[in-house]
Design a protein around this motif. Sequence first.
Motif, mmCIF file in Angstrom:
data_model
loop_
_atom_site.group_PDB
_atom_site.id
_atom_site.type_symbol
_atom_site.label_atom_id
_atom_site.label_comp_id
_atom_site.label_asym_id
_atom_site.label_seq_id
_atom_site.Cartn_x
_atom_site.Cartn_y
_atom_site.Cartn_z
ATOM 1 N N VAL B 237 -98.291 157.108 1.327
ATOM 2 C CA VAL B 237 -98.750 156.255 0.225
ATOM 3 C C VAL B 237 -97.566 155.951 -0.712
ATOM 4 C CG1 VAL B 237 -100.064 156.435 -1.942
ATOM 5 C CG2 VAL B 237 -101.215 156.786 0.244
ATOM 6 N N ALA B 238 -96.786 156.968 -1.037
ATOM 7 C CA ALA B 238 -95.629 156.766 -1.922
ATOM 8 C C ALA B 238 -94.640 155.790 -1.284
ATOM 9 C CB ALA B 238 -94.951 158.105 -2.216
ATOM 10 N N ALA B 239 -94.350 155.991 0.004
ATOM 11 C CA ALA B 239 -93.418 155.096 0.707
ATOM 12 C C ALA B 239 -93.942 153.663 0.666
ATOM 13 C CB ALA B 239 -93.247 155.566 2.155
ATOM 14 N N ALA B 240 -95.247 153.493 0.888
ATOM 15 C CA ALA B 240 -95.843 152.151 0.929
ATOM 16 C C ALA B 240 -95.740 151.451 -0.423
ATOM 17 C CB ALA B 240 -97.314 152.260 1.355
ATOM 18 N N ILE B 241 -96.044 152.160 -1.484
ATOM 19 C CA ILE B 241 -95.992 151.551 -2.813
ATOM 20 C C ILE B 241 -94.546 151.141 -3.139
ATOM 21 C CG2 ILE B 241 -96.238 152.048 -5.291
ATOM 22 C CD1 ILE B 241 -98.694 153.786 -4.545
ATOM 23 N N ILE B 242 -93.598 151.984 -2.789
ATOM 24 C CA ILE B 242 -92.196 151.649 -3.084
ATOM 25 C C ILE B 242 -91.735 150.459 -2.240
ATOM 26 C CG2 ILE B 242 -89.812 152.509 -3.031
ATOM 27 C CD1 ILE B 242 -91.035 155.315 -3.654
ATOM 28 N N LEU B 243 -92.114 150.435 -0.972
ATOM 29 C CA LEU B 243 -91.727 149.278 -0.130
ATOM 30 C C LEU B 243 -92.348 147.995 -0.661
ATOM 31 C CD1 LEU B 243 -91.812 150.695 3.515
ATOM 32 C CD2 LEU B 243 -89.831 150.288 2.040
ATOM 33 N N TYR B 244 -93.590 148.076 -1.144
ATOM 34 C CA TYR B 244 -94.216 146.901 -1.748
ATOM 35 C C TYR B 244 -93.429 146.467 -2.977
ATOM 36 C CZ TYR B 244 -97.283 144.060 -4.607
ATOM 37 O OH TYR B 244 -97.765 143.051 -5.389
ATOM 38 N N ALA B 245 -93.080 147.438 -3.833
ATOM 39 C CA ALA B 245 -92.370 147.113 -5.092
ATOM 40 C C ALA B 245 -91.004 146.491 -4.788
ATOM 41 C CB ALA B 245 -92.211 148.374 -5.934
ATOM 42 N N VAL B 246 -90.327 146.995 -3.771
ATOM 43 C CA VAL B 246 -88.985 146.467 -3.443
ATOM 44 C C VAL B 246 -89.089 145.055 -2.881
ATOM 45 C CG1 VAL B 246 -87.001 146.762 -1.899
ATOM 46 C CG2 VAL B 246 -87.974 148.732 -3.078
ATOM 47 N N SER B 247 -90.151 144.788 -2.135
ATOM 48 C CA SER B 247 -90.204 143.502 -1.447
ATOM 49 C C SER B 247 -90.977 142.441 -2.215
ATOM 50 C CB SER B 247 -90.780 143.678 -0.037
ATOM 51 O OG SER B 247 -92.005 144.351 -0.091
ATOM 52 N N ASN B 248 -91.418 142.747 -3.448
ATOM 53 C CA ASN B 248 -92.176 141.760 -4.203
ATOM 54 C C ASN B 248 -91.625 141.574 -5.631
ATOM 55 O OD1 ASN B 248 -94.845 140.643 -2.854
ATOM 56 N ND2 ASN B 248 -94.413 142.691 -2.041
#
Lengths: 248, 248
Positions: B237-248
Amino acid sequence: MFSKSTIKYIQSLQHKKFRDEYNVFVAEGPKLVTELLLSNDFSVKAVFALQSWVDGLDAAIVASMQPCLTIIKDFELEKIAHYTTANNVVAVFGKRKPVSSISCKNKTTLVLDDIQDPGNFGTIIRTADWFGIENIICSANTVDMYNPKVVQSTMASLGRVNVVYTDILQWLQENKGIKKFAATLNGKPLKEMSSTKECIIIIGNESKGISKDVIESADEKITIPKLGKAESLNAAVAAAIILYAVSN
Amino acid sequence: MFSKSTIKYIQSLQHKKFRDEYNVFVAEGPKLVTELLLSNDFSVKAVFALQSWVDGLDAAIVASMQPCLTIIKDFELEKIAHYTTANNVVAVFGKRKPVSSISCKNKTTLVLDDIQDPGNFGTIIRTADWFGIENIICSANTVDMYNPKVVQSTMASLGRVNVVYTDILQWLQENKGIKKFAATLNGKPLKEMSSTKECIIIIGNESKGISKDVIESADEKITIPKLGKAESLNAAVAAAIILYAVSN
């Protein structure tokens, strides 16, 4: 130190039918059990633990287990434990009384449409607790919140989030004034979502998504933009990203 | 229709030792197996399937199984299948040749420090694929990418993301020019992170977090702000939220 009927009783709690009948659930492992004991969210009914583990505990934790503590041997623990990480202790707790009504005013509420995977549901409860979500409204077919795998994945967040099972379509219709967002694969990009803190986020089943009627009752469809090739995101991952986006 | 030694062979693939020795891995269930067959990311070595399932398939999928297809009976499938959702088919695929070197230029790269839970790792690979992440660099102690539970959780994203096992501390030191962010519980709020698309995101072990040496090699510590009471977030979940934040 414990009887065959006790073993049978604990094993029966793997099944919803018996958890409902006895109004209890099982938690395993040092971290989860001690957190549930200290949280006071649930009343402890029985603790079966190894002496070596109990010897290393703080007195306050040992006291919180009384008079429900039974010391057992390794081979006995093996008969009742389901997780390899859950050595040392298995405990039985009483379920909480379900909240009868919840308010959606001035807060974000999560609605789950038939989430089936217990690991996903437990992770959603844990993530909701991280983001300060108070209430999760589940369709009647959502996996039981006291399923042992759900309990293990919540990491003790179980007592801090209200989980209500209901007819979600009717519930959504009753909550007319609150903006409702449905997580789909063909909606508006998440960052363009017209969110306020006061909203309802709907997450669908792992393979079928959100049912048609429920999507139609939403105000907006939202989507986490896809930059690569995966067919979909895990339901708990999608819920987490949306909760992050709403709260930041 | 198949021998005891075949059953033993497939069962042995639950263990890394034998997956490494034979250079293959197992995938179960209609959706995963057909996606892996059609993706051409992995060479198929053997498919064990029920006749009733094969009868309903497109000719192209059946052709892609040849000459490796063996029709088996229900009771035979039970002996080799590990997932209740994985009825109908169990297949053996050849592993891919590991990529020898990867570039971090103009892209986001994920680094995993001892992720242990196979479900978490599979979900991270699937999420990385969603966000178009090409490469995941793992510490030597990260769970095996061909572990059956990892394979099942990736939902066929396994072939679309390069996974490299290495000494991550040395690897991070070698990639000097790229900004490195460590996901911790006491860093800068995620939305204030000075990210560019070209960066490295480091995610730590489920219980111990990122090791001290690795944190020290990062440029910035970042944190997903906590609004509620959960002690931590699930690693995937943490990895997913960070990847979302980086790519948006």
